[in-house]
Design a protein around this motif. Structure first.
Motif, PDB file in Angstrom:
ATOM      1  N   VAL A  24     -12.062   4.538  11.870  1.00  0.00           N
ATOM      2  CA  VAL A  24     -12.438   3.790  13.075  1.00  0.00           C
ATOM      3  C   VAL A  24     -11.474   2.632  13.318  1.00  0.00           C
ATOM      4  O   VAL A  24     -11.032   2.389  14.451  1.00  0.00           O
ATOM      5  CB  VAL A  24     -13.894   3.286  12.970  1.00  0.00           C
ATOM      6  CG1 VAL A  24     -14.232   2.378  14.154  1.00  0.00           C
ATOM      7  CG2 VAL A  24     -14.863   4.468  12.926  1.00  0.00           C
ATOM      8  N   ASP A  25     -11.134   1.903  12.269  1.00  0.00           N
ATOM      9  CA  ASP A  25     -10.206   0.772  12.422  1.00  0.00           C
ATOM     10  C   ASP A  25      -8.854   1.220  12.975  1.00  0.00           C
ATOM     11  O   ASP A  25      -8.225   0.512  13.764  1.00  0.00           O
ATOM     12  CB  ASP A  25      -9.997   0.069  11.080  1.00  0.00           C
ATOM     13  CG  ASP A  25     -11.201  -0.780  10.667  1.00  0.00           C
ATOM     14  OD1 ASP A  25     -12.019  -1.111  11.539  1.00  0.00           O
ATOM     15  OD2 ASP A  25     -11.316  -1.090   9.461  1.00  0.00           O
ATOM     16  N   SER A  26      -8.410   2.414  12.574  1.00  0.00           N
ATOM     17  CA  SER A  26      -7.113   2.897  13.059  1.00  0.00           C
ATOM     18  C   SER A  26      -7.130   3.126  14.567  1.00  0.00           C
ATOM     19  O   SER A  26      -6.085   3.047  15.225  1.00  0.00           O
ATOM     20  CB  SER A  26      -6.724   4.192  12.341  1.00  0.00           C
ATOM     21  OG  SER A  26      -7.452   5.315  12.817  1.00  0.00           O
ATOM     22  N   ILE A  27      -8.305   3.379  15.110  1.00  0.00           N
ATOM     23  CA  ILE A  27      -8.441   3.563  16.560  1.00  0.00           C
ATOM     24  C   ILE A  27      -8.616   2.223  17.262  1.00  0.00           C
ATOM     25  O   ILE A  27      -7.962   1.943  18.277  1.00  0.00           O
ATOM     26  CB  ILE A  27      -9.617   4.515  16.875  1.00  0.00           C
ATOM     27  CG1 ILE A  27      -9.312   5.911  16.332  1.00  0.00           C
ATOM     28  CG2 ILE A  27      -9.895   4.563  18.378  1.00  0.00           C
ATOM     29  CD1 ILE A  27     -10.470   6.887  16.413  1.00  0.00           C
ATOM     30  N   LYS A  98      -2.088   6.824  13.857  1.00  0.00           N
ATOM     31  CA  LYS A  98      -1.037   5.821  13.742  1.00  0.00           C
ATOM     32  C   LYS A  98      -1.154   4.843  14.905  1.00  0.00           C
ATOM     33  O   LYS A  98      -1.689   5.179  15.959  1.00  0.00           O
ATOM     34  CB  LYS A  98       0.332   6.492  13.703  1.00  0.00           C
ATOM     35  CG  LYS A  98       0.561   7.300  12.419  1.00  0.00           C
ATOM     36  CD  LYS A  98       1.992   7.748  12.269  1.00  0.00           C
ATOM     37  CE  LYS A  98       2.200   8.482  10.950  1.00  0.00           C
ATOM     38  NZ  LYS A  98       3.608   8.936  10.798  1.00  0.00           N
ATOM     39  N   LYS A  99      -0.640   3.636  14.708  1.00  0.00           N
ATOM     40  CA  LYS A  99      -0.921   2.525  15.619  1.00  0.00           C
ATOM     41  C   LYS A  99      -0.528   2.797  17.072  1.00  0.00           C
ATOM     42  O   LYS A  99      -1.156   2.301  18.011  1.00  0.00           O
ATOM     43  CB  LYS A  99      -0.214   1.266  15.119  1.00  0.00           C
ATOM     44  CG  LYS A  99      -0.763  -0.023  15.705  1.00  0.00           C
ATOM     45  CD  LYS A  99      -0.123  -1.221  15.044  1.00  0.00           C
ATOM     46  CE  LYS A  99      -0.725  -2.520  15.555  1.00  0.00           C
ATOM     47  NZ  LYS A  99      -2.107  -2.720  15.136  1.00  0.00           N
ATOM     48  N   ASN A 100       0.496   3.630  17.273  1.00  0.00           N
ATOM     49  CA  ASN A 100       0.982   3.906  18.629  1.00  0.00           C
ATOM     50  C   ASN A 100       0.542   5.275  19.143  1.00  0.00           C
ATOM     51  O   ASN A 100       1.115   5.794  20.109  1.00  0.00           O
ATOM     52  CB  ASN A 100       2.509   3.804  18.668  1.00  0.00           C
ATOM     53  CG  ASN A 100       3.176   4.824  17.743  1.00  0.00           C
ATOM     54  OD1 ASN A 100       2.602   5.220  16.729  1.00  0.00           O
ATOM     55  ND2 ASN A 100       4.385   5.233  18.082  1.00  0.00           N
ATOM     56  N   TYR A 101      -0.442   5.879  18.511  1.00  0.00           N
ATOM     57  CA  TYR A 101      -0.911   7.223  18.888  1.00  0.00           C
ATOM     58  C   TYR A 101      -1.221   7.291  20.380  1.00  0.00           C
ATOM     59  O   TYR A 101      -0.650   8.093  21.125  1.00  0.00           O
ATOM     60  CB  TYR A 101      -2.152   7.567  18.059  1.00  0.00           C
ATOM     61  CG  TYR A 101      -2.809   8.905  18.345  1.00  0.00           C
ATOM     62  CD1 TYR A 101      -2.764   9.937  17.422  1.00  0.00           C
ATOM     63  CD2 TYR A 101      -3.535   9.129  19.516  1.00  0.00           C
ATOM     64  CE1 TYR A 101      -3.389  11.158  17.649  1.00  0.00           C
ATOM     65  CE2 TYR A 101      -4.157  10.342  19.764  1.00  0.00           C
ATOM     66  CZ  TYR A 101      -4.079  11.350  18.828  1.00  0.00           C
ATOM     67  OH  TYR A 101      -4.705  12.554  19.083  1.00  0.00           O
ATOM     68  N   LEU A 102      -2.149   6.466  20.843  1.00  0.00           N
ATOM     69  CA  LEU A 102      -2.593   6.536  22.237  1.00  0.00           C
ATOM     70  C   LEU A 102      -1.503   6.091  23.200  1.00  0.00           C
ATOM     71  O   LEU A 102      -1.281   6.726  24.242  1.00  0.00           O
ATOM     72  CB  LEU A 102      -3.856   5.689  22.434  1.00  0.00           C
ATOM     73  CG  LEU A 102      -5.110   6.183  21.717  1.00  0.00           C
ATOM     74  CD1 LEU A 102      -6.265   5.198  21.931  1.00  0.00           C
ATOM     75  CD2 LEU A 102      -5.525   7.569  22.206  1.00  0.00           C
ATOM     76  N   GLN A 103      -0.822   5.014  22.881  1.00  0.00           N
ATOM     77  CA  GLN A 103       0.226   4.493  23.765  1.00  0.00           C
ATOM     78  C   GLN A 103       1.298   5.541  24.027  1.00  0.00           C
ATOM     79  O   GLN A 103       1.652   5.834  25.176  1.00  0.00           O
ATOM     80  CB  GLN A 103       0.872   3.262  23.122  1.00  0.00           C
ATOM     81  CG  GLN A 103       1.852   2.531  24.021  1.00  0.00           C
ATOM     82  CD  GLN A 103       1.175   1.537  24.944  1.00  0.00           C
ATOM     83  OE1 GLN A 103       0.255   0.844  24.529  1.00  0.00           O
ATOM     84  NE2 GLN A 103       1.600   1.474  26.191  1.00  0.00           N
ATOM     85  N   THR A 104       1.779   6.148  22.963  1.00  0.00           N
ATOM     86  CA  THR A 104       2.859   7.130  23.091  1.00  0.00           C
ATOM     87  C   THR A 104       2.388   8.387  23.811  1.00  0.00           C
ATOM     88  O   THR A 104       3.055   8.884  24.729  1.00  0.00           O
ATOM     89  CB  THR A 104       3.396   7.506  21.697  1.00  0.00           C
ATOM     90  OG1 THR A 104       3.876   6.320  21.040  1.00  0.00           O
ATOM     91  CG2 THR A 104       4.523   8.520  21.801  1.00  0.00           C
ATOM     92  N   ALA A 105       1.245   8.907  23.410  1.00  0.00           N
ATOM     93  CA  ALA A 105       0.755  10.161  23.988  1.00  0.00           C
ATOM     94  C   ALA A 105       0.425  10.016  25.466  1.00  0.00           C
ATOM     95  O   ALA A 105       0.802  10.854  26.294  1.00  0.00           O
ATOM     96  CB  ALA A 105      -0.470  10.641  23.221  1.00  0.00           C
ATOM     97  N   ILE A 106      -0.250   8.937  25.825  1.00  0.00           N
ATOM     98  CA  ILE A 106      -0.682   8.777  27.216  1.00  0.00           C
ATOM     99  C   ILE A 106       0.490   8.441  28.125  1.00  0.00           C
ATOM    100  O   ILE A 106       0.584   8.952  29.252  1.00  0.00           O
ATOM    101  CB  ILE A 106      -1.807   7.718  27.309  1.00  0.00           C
ATOM    102  CG1 ILE A 106      -3.066   8.279  26.650  1.00  0.00           C
ATOM    103  CG2 ILE A 106      -2.087   7.338  28.762  1.00  0.00           C
ATOM    104  CD1 ILE A 106      -4.196   7.307  26.520  1.00  0.00           C
ATOM    105  N   GLU A 107       1.414   7.614  27.668  1.00  0.00           N
ATOM    106  CA  GLU A 107       2.603   7.333  28.486  1.00  0.00           C
ATOM    107  C   GLU A 107       3.363   8.617  28.786  1.00  0.00           C
ATOM    108  O   GLU A 107       3.839   8.829  29.908  1.00  0.00           O
ATOM    109  CB  GLU A 107       3.500   6.325  27.764  1.00  0.00           C
ATOM    110  CG  GLU A 107       2.993   4.895  27.835  1.00  0.00           C
ATOM    111  CD  GLU A 107       3.930   3.922  27.142  1.00  0.00           C
ATOM    112  OE1 GLU A 107       4.920   4.381  26.510  1.00  0.00           O
ATOM    113  OE2 GLU A 107       3.682   2.703  27.221  1.00  0.00           O
TER     114      GLU A 107
END
Length: 355
Positions: A24-27, A98-107
């Motif tokens: 959960v913290d990773s998200i 990983k910390k940039n999972y959402l940022q990278t995937a959604i961009e």
């Protein structure tokens, strides 16, 4: 929830108290903030449900649903009822974004307009005296679905997991795509992707490695023998064959090499599972089941010299397996697989048998 939701993340939770906080913290610590995390407490009895409630009180982006145990498919289906935003992502209760999972995937998916995006990940296999990390690098590019169904490496990267991708919410809702509750011991990711892919036109693959998947000996569905797991693999190969045939018929073609790659892969996975998980079957019973696999998976695929050459270029181990099976050397196969698993997990470099 202060920010507009762009992506909903579904996480089924069942007796994962030791690992749940890290997951959960990773998200919650993502660089990208516009998400909704849906935690489904699937009848946990170890205090996992209380941990979910703690996070819901602490962060308005977290929503918790408590329910009687329905299994991972039932839990994910519950989560799908609560999704918001343009996209859907998945996470297991003991894995890490990983910390940039959402940022990278959604961009990337926003820029490309693809119907699905897939990326790399790494696996941690943990047992009593083993801690093995393997990286699975993604293909790179923007592909039409007709190219994907004629390149089994691309197709396989899509279907074998959920958590290494971002899906479109409107496609899931419009076509009422849900998980098949037949699957109790894994393989459910394949089925969901089989249901999603027919509505895709373009899929994007990016090089970034964004997810950490843990396989813990004695806890993961991959390491515990289950007849449902065997039945699930049989079901998956039939569904996958039907899907590929549907695509090929629409294009007026048939790809025999893709068919061979597909059937050889499943044969290898199922045989390895039969031979290398703890179960009560005798040696004779295991070999008889392997013979049954051969009839199911290789009876329609003629293997000539060119097929062997192509398989050898792709995966040495699968090529050897196919040759052994065609020669009906089942006990030789057993010895080969046993050596591969025992020594491969201890760091000796074998080419990945189930790529």
């Amino acid at each position: 929830m202060s920010e507009k939701v762009i992506v909903s993340i579904i996480m089924p939770v069942y007796n994962a108290r030791k690992y749940l906080r890290d997951a959960v913290d990773s998200i919650l610590n993502q660089t990208y903030k516009s998400f909704k995390l849906i935690l489904i407490d699937d009848g946990a009895t170890d205090g996992s449900g209380e941990i979910c409630d703690y996070y819901a009180k602490r962060d308005s982006r977290v929503v918790v649903i408590h329910q009687d145990n329905q299994g991972i498919c039932g839990a994910r289906n519950t989560g799908l009822k609560f999704i918001e935003g343009k996209y859907v992502a998945f996470c297991d209760h003991d894995d890490i974004y990983k910390k940039n999972y959402l940022q990278t995937a959604i961009e990337n998916i926003e820029e490309s307009g693809a119907d699905l995006i897939k990326f790399g990940y790494c696996t941690h296999f943990i047992a009593k005296d083993i801690n093995k990390v393997t990286e699975f690098n993604s293909a790179i590019g923007y592909y039409h679905i007709r190219d994907i169904v004629n390149d089994y490496s691309l197709f396989d990267q899509i279907v074998k997991a959920l958590w290494n991708g971002i899906y479109k919410s409107d496609m899931i809702k419009a076509h009422e795509i849900v998980f098949d509750t037949f699957y109790k011991s894994g393989v459910e990711d394949y089925e969901f992707n089989f249901r999603y892919l027919p509505y895709c036109k373009y899929v994007q693959f990016i090089a970034d490695n964004l997810y950490i998947h843990y396989t813990r000996n004695g806890q993961s569905a991959d390491t515990i023998f289950s007849q449902n797991k065997i039945d699930s693999w049989f079901r998956a190969i039939k569904k996958e064959s039907k899907l590929l045939d549907l695509f090929w018929k629409s294009m007026g073609i048939h790809n025999s090499y893709v068919q061979l790659r597909q059937k050889t892969k499943y044969l290898t996975i199922i045989s390895a599972y039969i031979l290398n998980t703890k179960n009560s079957m005798s040696a004779k019973e295991r070999v008889e089941l392997i013979k049954c696999c051969k009839k199911i998976f290789l009876n329609n695929a003629h293997t000539g010299c060119m097929d062997y050459r192509l398989l050898w270029r792709y995966n040495h181990a699968q090529c050897v397996m196919t040759f052994i099976y065609n020669c009906k050397l089942y006990y030789v196969f057993w010895i080969f697989m046993d050596i591969k698993v025992k020594f491969g997990n201890r760091g000796i470099k074998f080419r990945n048998i189930i790529n």
